[in-house]
Design an enzyme around this catalytic site. Sequence first.
Site, PDB file in Angstrom:
ATOM      1  N   CYS A 180       1.020  -1.202   0.187  1.00 22.54           N
ATOM      2  CA  CYS A 180      -0.124   0.417   0.372  1.00 22.54           C
ATOM      3  C   CYS A 180       1.025   1.418   0.329  1.00 22.54           C
ATOM      4  O   CYS A 180       1.579   1.355  -1.032  1.00 22.54           O
ATOM      5  CB  CYS A 180      -1.005   0.201   1.041  1.00 22.54           C
ATOM      6  SG  CYS A 180      -2.304   0.741   0.987  1.00 22.54           S
ATOM      7  N   HIS A 198      -3.768  -5.434   0.462  1.00 19.49           N
ATOM      8  CA  HIS A 198      -3.260  -5.449   1.524  1.00 19.49           C
ATOM      9  C   HIS A 198      -3.107  -7.390   1.384  1.00 19.49           C
ATOM     10  O   HIS A 198      -4.063  -7.667   1.876  1.00 19.49           O
ATOM     11  CB  HIS A 198      -3.980  -5.797   2.935  1.00 19.49           C
ATOM     12  CG  HIS A 198      -3.989  -3.774   3.050  1.00 19.49           C
ATOM     13  ND1 HIS A 198      -2.439  -3.347   4.189  1.00 19.49           N
ATOM     14  CD2 HIS A 198      -4.348  -2.975   2.517  1.00 19.49           C
ATOM     15  CE1 HIS A 198      -3.230  -1.712   3.772  1.00 19.49           C
ATOM     16  NE2 HIS A 198      -3.402  -2.183   2.836  1.00 19.49           N
ATOM     17  N   GLU A 241      -2.379  -9.003   3.763  1.00 25.05           N
ATOM     18  CA  GLU A 241      -1.808 -10.109   5.296  1.00 25.05           C
ATOM     19  C   GLU A 241      -3.523 -10.022   5.491  1.00 25.05           C
ATOM     20  O   GLU A 241      -3.590 -10.596   6.423  1.00 25.05           O
ATOM     21  CB  GLU A 241      -0.864  -9.229   6.163  1.00 25.05           C
ATOM     22  CG  GLU A 241      -2.081  -7.915   5.879  1.00 25.05           C
ATOM     23  CD  GLU A 241      -1.706  -6.767   5.191  1.00 25.05           C
ATOM     24  OE1 GLU A 241      -1.768  -5.003   5.669  1.00 25.05           O
ATOM     25  OE2 GLU A 241      -1.337  -7.131   4.101  1.00 25.05           O
TER      26      GLU A 241
END
Length: 319
Positions: free
Chosen positions: A94, A183, A185
């Site tokens: 990001c 993202h 994660e």
Amino acid sequence: MSSEAGAGGLRRRPGGWILILDFGSQYTQLIARRIRELRVYCEIHPFSLDPDVIREWAPAGIVLSGGPSSVYDEDAPHPAPELLDLPVPILGICYGMQLLAHFESGAVEPARAREYGRARVTVTEPVGLLAGFEDGEELDVWMSHGDRVRSLPHGYTAYAVSGEDTVAAIGNPETRRFGLQFHPEVAHTRYGQRMLVRFLHEIAGIAPTWTPAGIIEEGESPLAAAQRELLEETGCQARGWQPLGAYVLAGNMRGGLAHLFLATECRQVAAPNSGDLEEQQILWLAPQEVEAIWRRGELAQLGSAAAIGLALARLRVGG
């Protein structure tokens, strides 16, 4: 169980761990958790960490977290420019991807529309972090950004796009620098762990041998390490300690040695304080209940099942 790392027993093993630089993302702790789930040790440090310190610590790779700022904000968090002189792979997530583009003479601009939440990106170059996907394949991801990369730095390629041709993934295999606008994660990014595997194991070259079980610190005996870890992880102390043997972990990947102990007559003396970003629940079960779970095959990890099997066998023979 206490584990002896293949190189000195230290958690921050030169060339065997990941450094996460935090730029204020709400997901930084989650990045660390996902990396550790992939059996790679990592640490979070401020974005301002001195590059000379980083060089001395010798991580195998660096992750630049996201953050709420724009790279052009007057008070935007910027690392020292010398960070990019370090000869290690870097993954920007990001805001971290926008920093990579900005620092390497690309261009970042406000997006036509802010992307936040579920989104879909299209793979345009199935290489780098996106190796193994199909050209044109659409991936569900989680976005959270107001800026976008308008032009790529020299040597970089766009691997995926979203919306109206917003660059969603970039990479420069020669310098081993990669960026994801989304993202990986976050659970809503369906194949996020697969992308992290590419970075950790293939690009950074870290073998998946780390375990959140106790690591033997330098100068510490296996028994002392097991006693320390029991206290840290559960807040318990035990009156009895029986060794169950030492076993090689992932020997073909330069793994370490696991020392197993059966702790008996445990009592709670403090609150758990592992500090390892682990999500865990402590259960108080009778040996018969543990054996029933073991016999039903409900233990997902082979190492845990083997260790509990050894402990149950020792209990049956009475030590």
